[in-house]
Design a protein around this motif. Structure first.
Motif, short mmCIF file in Angstrom:
data_model
loop_
_atom_site.label_atom_id
_atom_site.label_comp_id
_atom_site.label_asym_id
_atom_site.label_seq_id
_atom_site.Cartn_x
_atom_site.Cartn_y
_atom_site.Cartn_z
N VAL B 58 0.85 -1.20 0.00
CA VAL B 58 0.00 0.00 0.00
C VAL B 58 0.89 1.25 0.00
CG1 VAL B 58 -1.75 1.31 1.28
CG2 VAL B 58 -1.91 -1.17 1.14
N ARG B 59 1.98 1.20 0.78
CA ARG B 59 2.91 2.34 0.80
C ARG B 59 3.51 2.60 -0.57
NH1 ARG B 59 6.70 2.00 6.13
NH2 ARG B 59 5.03 2.30 7.65
N VAL B 60 3.98 1.54 -1.21
CA VAL B 60 4.58 1.69 -2.53
C VAL B 60 3.55 2.21 -3.54
CG1 VAL B 60 5.69 0.48 -4.45
CG2 VAL B 60 6.36 -0.04 -2.10
N ALA B 61 2.34 1.62 -3.49
CA ALA B 61 1.28 2.05 -4.41
C ALA B 61 0.90 3.51 -4.15
CB ALA B 61 0.06 1.14 -4.26
N ALA B 62 0.79 3.88 -2.86
CA ALA B 62 0.41 5.26 -2.52
C ALA B 62 1.48 6.24 -2.98
CB ALA B 62 0.19 5.39 -1.02
N LEU B 63 2.75 5.85 -2.82
CA LEU B 63 3.84 6.72 -3.25
C LEU B 63 3.83 6.88 -4.77
CD1 LEU B 63 6.03 8.17 -1.66
CD2 LEU B 63 7.62 6.40 -2.38
N VAL B 107 6.35 16.30 -1.21
CA VAL B 107 7.14 16.01 0.00
C VAL B 107 6.20 15.65 1.15
CG1 VAL B 107 8.69 17.01 1.73
CG2 VAL B 107 9.07 17.47 -0.71
N TRP B 108 5.13 16.43 1.30
CA TRP B 108 4.14 16.20 2.36
C TRP B 108 3.52 14.81 2.21
CZ3 TRP B 108 -1.09 19.30 2.90
CH2 TRP B 108 -1.61 19.06 4.19
N ALA B 109 3.07 14.48 0.99
CA ALA B 109 2.44 13.18 0.74
C ALA B 109 3.40 12.04 1.05
CB ALA B 109 1.96 13.10 -0.72
N THR B 110 4.67 12.21 0.64
CA THR B 110 5.66 11.16 0.91
C THR B 110 5.84 10.95 2.40
OG1 THR B 110 6.77 11.82 -1.12
CG2 THR B 110 8.00 10.37 0.36
N SER B 111 5.90 12.06 3.16
CA SER B 111 6.09 11.95 4.61
C SER B 111 4.88 11.29 5.26
CB SER B 111 6.39 13.31 5.21
OG SER B 111 5.20 14.06 5.34
N ILE B 112 3.67 11.60 4.76
CA ILE B 112 2.45 10.98 5.31
C ILE B 112 2.49 9.47 5.09
CG2 ILE B 112 -0.05 10.74 5.03
CD1 ILE B 112 -0.12 13.71 4.21
N VAL B 113 2.86 9.08 3.87
CA VAL B 113 2.82 7.66 3.50
C VAL B 113 3.90 6.87 4.27
CG1 VAL B 113 3.28 6.04 1.62
CG2 VAL B 113 1.82 8.03 1.24
#
Lengths: 131, 116
Positions: B58-63, B107-113
């Motif tokens: 899920v992390r990889v897909a979200a990123l 950057v924000w999205a990456t930190s959230i994920v």
């Protein structure tokens, strides 16, 4: 002489009023409008995602925010913008592959984009937001 | 003297066109998987919701989704600004603002994920 006279009589006025545009052009301009809306609202959605994953307290807080009628209205607009952008986008990907480029087909796929996106907006919106 | 100049342009437009379509397909596929995961897990509380996002795939897909989203938004916003904002200075200013917002968002999205 007569050629020039005929050429000068040609109408050079196009009615670009949104309501008078052909259906495919309305799909197109709304693709832009929905894309711009999604760009702006993506940051609010990111804020909600951030909160929902930060802690149990902020998760509850996000649930309260999205339960507010105004937030539901904005989410309803997001849902429409997403669905229109999604289905119009699939139509453009198919057009790029030369699928449905005939005049009649192009018109019926435009109708399909409106019917499917608006119907799903009402159904999914009703189910997710006002259940 | 023969100059070896290309007359068909530098293909900048093709790159944006391709980014727009590839990112659209990546987002479509990752969203499909995410919706299937949501329907399978049906997370009803914080623990389940966080549990969904702590899975590796899920992390990889979200990123992948977010990086595609912000590239896609850049090409789209660039096209809109190029078409409707004619004064060069205003257009460049708005494009800069969009770039800054998108980089910050990525950057924000990456930190959230990755924090989840």
């Amino acid at each position: 002489m007569t050629d020039i006279a005929v050429k000068k009589k040609r109408p050079i006025w196009f009615n670009l009023n949104l309501l008078n545009l052909p259906l495919a052009a309305r799909v197109s301009i709304l693709h832009r409008v929905s894309g711009a809306l999604l760009f702006v609202l993506a940051f609010w959605l990111l804020y909600l995602l951030d909160g929902s994953l930060a802690s149990a307290e902020r998760y509850d807080n996000v649930r309260q925010i999205v339960a507010h009628p105004l937030a539901k209205l904005i989410l309803f607009v997001v849902l429409w913008a997403f669905l229109h952008h999604f289905f119009a986008g699939i139509r453009y990907l198919l057009l790029d592959l030369h699928v449905g480029i005939e005049r009649g087909q192009a018109k019926s796929t435009s109708v399909a984009v409106f019917v499917v996106s608006l119907a799903l907006t009402v159904l999914l919106g009703g189910w997710l937001l006002w259940r | 003297m023969a100059l070896n100049r290309t007359v068909v342009g530098a293909h900048y437009g093709v790159r944006g066109w391709l980014v727009q379509r590839l990112s659209a397909v990546v987002m479509g596929v990752t969203m499909l998987f995410f919706v299937l995961a949501l329907l399978a897990a049906r997370p009803g509380d914080y623990a389940a919701w966080k549990g969904l996002f702590s899975q590796g795939w899920v992390r990889v897909a979200a990123l992948l989704f977010f990086l595609s989203l912000f590239s896609h938004a850049w090409v789209g916003m660039r096209d809109i600004l190029m078409d409707y904002v004619k004064p060069t200075g205003v257009r460049l200013g708005l494009q800069l603002a969009v770039i800054l917002a998108l980089v910050a968002g990525a950057v924000w999205a990456t930190s959230i994920v990755w924090r989840a």
